[in-house]
Motif scaffolding. Sequence first.
Motif, mmCIF file in Angstrom:
data_model
loop_
_atom_site.group_PDB
_atom_site.id
_atom_site.type_symbol
_atom_site.label_atom_id
_atom_site.label_comp_id
_atom_site.label_asym_id
_atom_site.label_seq_id
_atom_site.Cartn_x
_atom_site.Cartn_y
_atom_site.Cartn_z
ATOM 1 N N GLU A 1 34.990 37.085 42.557
ATOM 2 C CA GLU A 1 35.633 38.364 42.236
ATOM 3 C C GLU A 1 36.434 38.317 40.939
ATOM 4 O O GLU A 1 36.731 39.364 40.352
ATOM 5 N N GLN A 2 36.769 37.133 40.467
ATOM 6 C CA GLN A 2 37.502 37.027 39.205
ATOM 7 C C GLN A 2 36.688 37.573 38.033
ATOM 8 O O GLN A 2 37.260 37.966 37.009
ATOM 9 N N TRP A 3 35.366 37.622 38.175
ATOM 10 C CA TRP A 3 34.497 38.122 37.101
ATOM 11 C C TRP A 3 34.221 39.623 37.222
ATOM 12 O O TRP A 3 33.795 40.252 36.262
ATOM 13 N N HIS A 4 34.451 40.186 38.392
ATOM 14 C CA HIS A 4 33.991 41.548 38.683
ATOM 15 C C HIS A 4 34.558 42.596 37.730
ATOM 16 O O HIS A 4 35.765 42.659 37.506
ATOM 17 N N GLY A 5 33.685 43.428 37.211
ATOM 18 C CA GLY A 5 34.106 44.571 36.418
ATOM 19 C C GLY A 5 34.827 44.201 35.141
ATOM 20 O O GLY A 5 35.658 44.979 34.662
ATOM 21 N N LYS A 6 34.501 43.042 34.568
ATOM 22 C CA LYS A 6 35.163 42.597 33.335
ATOM 23 C C LYS A 6 34.105 42.253 32.290
ATOM 24 O O LYS A 6 33.013 41.788 32.625
ATOM 25 N N PRO A 7 34.433 42.447 31.005
ATOM 26 C CA PRO A 7 33.464 42.145 29.950
ATOM 27 C C PRO A 7 33.526 40.684 29.517
ATOM 28 O O PRO A 7 34.583 40.039 29.590
ATOM 29 N N ILE A 8 32.382 40.201 29.060
ATOM 30 C CA ILE A 8 32.266 38.819 28.620
ATOM 31 C C ILE A 8 31.559 38.774 27.276
ATOM 32 O O ILE A 8 30.494 39.377 27.095
ATOM 33 N N GLY A 9 32.183 38.056 26.337
ATOM 34 C CA GLY A 9 31.565 37.795 25.045
ATOM 35 C C GLY A 9 31.200 36.324 24.948
ATOM 36 O O GLY A 9 31.702 35.496 25.713
ATOM 37 N N PHE A 10 30.327 36.009 24.000
ATOM 38 C CA PHE A 10 29.839 34.637 23.859
ATOM 39 C C PHE A 10 29.974 34.148 22.431
ATOM 40 O O PHE A 10 29.638 34.868 21.485
ATOM 41 N N ALA B 1 25.547 38.813 35.135
ATOM 42 C CA ALA B 1 25.166 40.103 35.728
ATOM 43 C C ALA B 1 25.192 40.014 37.247
ATOM 44 O O ALA B 1 25.597 40.957 37.940
ATOM 45 N N GLU B 2 24.769 38.882 37.782
ATOM 46 C CA GLU B 2 24.777 38.687 39.234
ATOM 47 C C GLU B 2 26.196 38.690 39.788
ATOM 48 O O GLU B 2 26.431 39.024 40.952
ATOM 49 N N LEU B 3 27.171 38.345 38.936
ATOM 50 C CA LEU B 3 28.575 38.293 39.346
ATOM 51 C C LEU B 3 29.330 39.564 38.958
ATOM 52 O O LEU B 3 30.555 39.566 38.880
ATOM 53 N N ASN B 4 28.582 40.638 38.710
ATOM 54 C CA ASN B 4 29.180 41.953 38.454
ATOM 55 C C ASN B 4 30.049 41.990 37.209
ATOM 56 O O ASN B 4 31.005 42.758 37.125
ATOM 57 N N ALA B 5 29.718 41.153 36.232
ATOM 58 C CA ALA B 5 30.407 41.193 34.946
ATOM 59 C C ALA B 5 29.527 41.935 33.941
ATOM 60 O O ALA B 5 28.321 42.103 34.138
ATOM 61 N N MET B 6 30.127 42.384 32.848
ATOM 62 C CA MET B 6 29.432 43.146 31.821
ATOM 63 C C MET B 6 29.410 42.306 30.539
ATOM 64 O O MET B 6 30.451 42.070 29.945
ATOM 65 N N THR B 7 28.242 41.820 30.150
ATOM 66 C CA THR B 7 28.164 41.034 28.924
ATOM 67 C C THR B 7 27.946 41.963 27.741
ATOM 68 O O THR B 7 27.131 42.882 27.804
#
Length: 198
Positions: free
Chosen positions: A108-117, A138-144
């Motif tokens: 849940e720490q990843w949910h609904g949060k954006p991720i950059g690389f 994506a499987e962890l409900n994060a937005m890349t």
Amino acid sequence: MPAITEPLRIAVLVGSTREGRFAPVVTKWLSGHLGQRDDMRADVVDLAETPLPTVFPAFGQQPPPGTEEALALVTPRLAAADAFVLVTPEYNHSYPASLKNAIDWHNEQWHGKPIGFVSYGGLSGGLRAVEHLRVVMAELNAMTIRNTVSFHDAWSRFDADGSVKDPAADTAAKALLDQLAWWAHALRDARSVRPYAA
């Protein structure tokens, strides 16, 4: 409800834990860009300094001794983050096991949060690692986010002081962080109105 105006909390995960790794050079450069921004506050989570257990308990079983203490050094920092930047090399056409381990210990720490690389490596610049990470997150409900920074033949791209030789990398970093900020504000505002539905 008015939008939240406090600085965005950006957790920077340093994915490589190998001896002699190049990750600190890339992370220091990225941290310099984050430090120049008034709208962001960085928290560098170096997985070499905060190692997590590599043995997962079987379903219904107790985790290995020391698991709770190890997670306490990482989990609250991920939970507090509004967005993430994953700094990753490419190992064998993918990303490091240490990074996968850190991802898998959390949910849940990843949910609904954006991720950059920000990636680095040889000819591919770590981009194959990034593409693998997009599917996992994506499987962890994060937005890349779309924009990335990639260092091809990374060891030749920095000078002895850790500065990039090509100013285009600095331009790319600004574009990455600008896009990350847009999504981080939008998603933080949304989470403040209603919990993310996983």
